[in-house]
Design a protein around this motif. Structure first.
Motif, PDB file in Angstrom:
ATOM      1  N   THR A 238      37.658  41.673  46.513  1.00 42.34           N
ATOM      2  CA  THR A 238      36.570  42.115  46.304  1.00 42.34           C
ATOM      3  C   THR A 238      35.650  42.356  47.657  1.00 42.34           C
ATOM      4  N   GLY A 239      34.613  42.969  47.558  1.00 42.74           N
ATOM      5  CA  GLY A 239      33.778  42.862  48.942  1.00 42.74           C
ATOM      6  C   GLY A 239      32.583  44.035  48.850  1.00 42.74           C
ATOM      7  N   SER A 240      32.021  43.947  50.157  1.00 44.45           N
ATOM      8  CA  SER A 240      30.831  44.673  49.971  1.00 44.45           C
ATOM      9  C   SER A 240      31.013  46.208  51.166  1.00 44.45           C
ATOM     10  N   LEU A 274      28.327  40.186  44.098  1.00 40.09           N
ATOM     11  CA  LEU A 274      29.624  39.469  44.480  1.00 40.09           C
ATOM     12  C   LEU A 274      29.949  38.423  43.931  1.00 40.09           C
ATOM     13  N   ILE A 278      33.067  37.049  41.703  1.00 44.19           N
ATOM     14  CA  ILE A 278      34.035  36.052  41.839  1.00 44.19           C
ATOM     15  C   ILE A 278      34.059  35.227  40.878  1.00 44.19           C
ATOM     16  N   ILE A 283      37.837  36.268  41.411  1.00 42.58           N
ATOM     17  CA  ILE A 283      38.274  36.647  42.544  1.00 42.58           C
ATOM     18  C   ILE A 283      38.748  35.943  43.453  1.00 42.58           C
ATOM     19  N   CYS A 286      37.529  37.704  49.348  1.00 41.19           N
ATOM     20  CA  CYS A 286      36.322  38.607  49.464  1.00 41.19           C
ATOM     21  C   CYS A 286      36.042  39.002  50.980  1.00 41.19           C
ATOM     22  N   THR A 288      33.228  40.545  53.463  1.00 36.65           N
ATOM     23  CA  THR A 288      31.919  41.202  53.625  1.00 36.65           C
ATOM     24  C   THR A 288      31.358  40.864  55.058  1.00 36.65           C
ATOM     25  N   LEU A 308      38.033  31.307  44.723  1.00 40.33           N
ATOM     26  CA  LEU A 308      38.063  31.928  45.795  1.00 40.33           C
ATOM     27  C   LEU A 308      38.841  31.144  46.935  1.00 40.33           C
ATOM     28  N   CYS A 311      38.055  33.945  52.549  1.00 37.09           N
ATOM     29  CA  CYS A 311      36.736  34.781  52.870  1.00 37.09           C
ATOM     30  C   CYS A 311      36.763  35.449  54.310  1.00 37.09           C
TER      31      CYS A 311
END
Length: 534
Positions: A238-240, A274, A278, A283, A286, A288, A308, A311
């Protein structure tokens, strides 16, 4: 391999002599037998019996690889049968991060098109510039974002098809899809036909269009994720970052699908959402920007993020304090990285084994780098200089031989960043080498903001610079000379800011505006921005 019927991209490619050297010696980087990159990202999962595996999740939906495959095939049929599409046409996608965006992205490539992905925040003026520059013929647009695109007046754009991610509404695209077969024979593009055009941040005037081949899409999947992430089919990404950014496209679509993992898409990814994703959807990876990692650090104690494991931070340099705060709170090391639209994705980064706090890292597999002076000579250890990179991907500007020569020197990509390399080969960010402002992960060219401000009735002159900000990395700051009969005030600052957000992408608006009687200039009339920065 078939040639594109529409040869716009081929006609505008830079001459091979102006392109960088490419390094593809390892067998992992051999895609000489490739027909279409979608086969390796999506179709392979159907062929090898993984169709029922989850591909995409959101907070309220789930798509399997089979569903994504069938929808992509139906959209490819719509392009071919109903929209007057020809291979090689450029197709714009205007949407937030959602499953239909991904289905359309794959469909365009399946049909032999060239994708131009955009961010939801772009406005009519910016969209018009992109459409005219790339001679875009077709567009798919989320119905909630149609207003700005419908306002575009371009002789090139022949078709705009709307879609919706709201299951209660049957969209224009879905009505066309419902009549189509769920199988489609992919266009045999081969490894070295262009499938993607990524616009750099210069979307006023004449922007730079970076072109990437079908093989490039797969090459980056063999680079950063294998070096830094060690992806397994059990991972959930996932992410932004928007899918309109190549950082987001790689991290949220290409990398998970290449390794048979899944992705979790969030249309408006706040730090809280977010963290909720998670926690609730377990998740594991990630992506971002540093600004978001800083905010997430202040809220993480209220969530269970035990799933997680990786990162990733990019888009701007990662301050050591953010890295340290996150590590102290979670025991997780944020993987910093630098990439560019020209090179497609991250080319210097680290993994948990070789990470050095505060450093961007080492050239990842598939790339090499060096620090050079203005004459192209390598500088001494720990001396700042220009970052030069070459590897499996590289700069291919479609629209300008002059800009190609600026980015590629002596067969190396010159990124515009100032770095230093220490005695152990680690690369440390020093500064941007131009007037690019990197704010909350967005690349904002100062000249873009200036060109918008100058269209305001009250603005006589202006200059825009980036100022350091603990919260956002950098702030867009404008110094404005007003025309006669206009008076500066706090209320007028707010008025100009609100106006700016209506005529251009809101993330570009100047968060500080200072009214001045004159701008510092050289004897030849050039604005001395360095004086404004001080």
């Amino acid at each position: 391999m078939k040639k594109y019927s529409d040869n716009f991209a081929e006609r505008h490619m830079p001459h091979p002599d102006l392109q960088p050297d490419y390094l593809c010696e390892h067998t992992d980087f051999d895609f000489s037998d490739l027909n279409n990159c979608v086969d390796r990202l999506l179709d392979i999962h159907i062929r090898e019996g993984r169709g029922t595996t989850t591909a995409i999740q959101t907070f309220d939906s789930k798509w399997t690889f089979q569903e994504l495959y069938e929808k992509s095939n139906q959209i490819a049929h719509v392009l071919m049968d109903d929209l007057g599409f020809k291979s090689g046409n450029r197709v714009l996608i205007r949407s937030a991060n959602n499953p239909m965006f991904v289905a359309i992205w794959f469909a365009v490539l399946k049909a032999g098109g060239i994708v131009v992905s955009t961010m939801p925040l772009l406005r009519e003026k910016e969209l018009t510039t992109m459409i005219d520059s790339a001679e875009i013929t077709h567009a798919f647009c989320d119905s909630s974002l149609a207003e700005e695109l419908n306002a575009v007046q371009s002789s090139f754009l022949k078709s705009v098809t709307t879609f919706s991610n709201n299951s209660e509404n049957v969209s224009e695209l879905e009505r066309l899809m419902n009549k189509k077969p769920t199988e489609f024979e992919n266009f045999n593009a081969g490894p070295e036909q262009i499938c993607l055009i990524g616009f750099t941040s210069g979307t006023t005037g004449k922007p730079k269009m970076t072109a990437h081949y079908h093989k490039d899409i797969l090459l980056i999947c063999e680079a950063f994720p294998k070096y830094s992430l060690q992806v397994t089919p059990n991972d959930i990404f996932t992410g932004s970052p928007p899918l309109g950014f190549t950082f987001g496209l790689g991290g949220l679509v290409l990398f998970p699908f290449y390794y048979g993992a899944s992705t979790f898409l969030i249309e408006k990814p706040s730090p809280e959402l977010l963290l909720k994703a998670i926690q609730d959807f377990k998740i594991t990876i990630c992506f971002t920007a540093p600004t978001a990692w800083r905010i997430i650090s202040t809220k993480v104690k209220d969530y269970d993020i035990s799933s997680l494991r990786k990162c990733v931070s990019a888009g701007e340099t990662l301050p050591l304090k953010i890295w340290q705060d996150w590590y102290d709170l979670t025991g997780l090391k944020i993987i910093d990285g630098i990439g560019s639209t020209e090179i497609l994705h991250i080319f210097i980064s680290s993994n948990e084994q070789n990470m050095r706090k505060g450093a961007t890292g080492l050239p990842i597999r598939g790339y090499e780098a060096k620090i050079i002076d203005l004459e192209g000579n390598e500088v001494a250890e720990n001396e700042p200089g220009r970052l030069a990179v070459r590897g499996i991907t590289g700069c291919k500007y479609l629209n300008s031989e002059e800009k190609q020569k600026e980015y590629v020197e002596n067969k190396w990509n010159i990124t515009g960043d100032v770095f230093r390399k220490d005695e152990d080969g680690y690369y440390w960010f020093v500064a941007r080498g131009d007037d690019m402002i990197i704010s909350s992960g967005y690349n904002i060219a100062a000249i873009e903001v200036e060109s918008v401000l100058l269209t305001h009735d009250a603005v006589l002159e202006c200059a825009v610079v980036g100022l350091p900000s603990e919260e956002r990395g950098m702030l867009v700051c404008a110094y404005v000379v007003l025309k006669q009969n206009y008076k500066g005030s706090e209320e007028f600052v707010i008025e100009i800011q609100n106006w700016f957000k209506q005529v251009a992408a809101p993330y570009k608006y100047p968060r500080q505006i200072h009214f001045v009687s004159q701008l510092p200039k050289t004897e030849t009339g050039k604005i001395q921005r360095f004086k404004l920065k001080n």
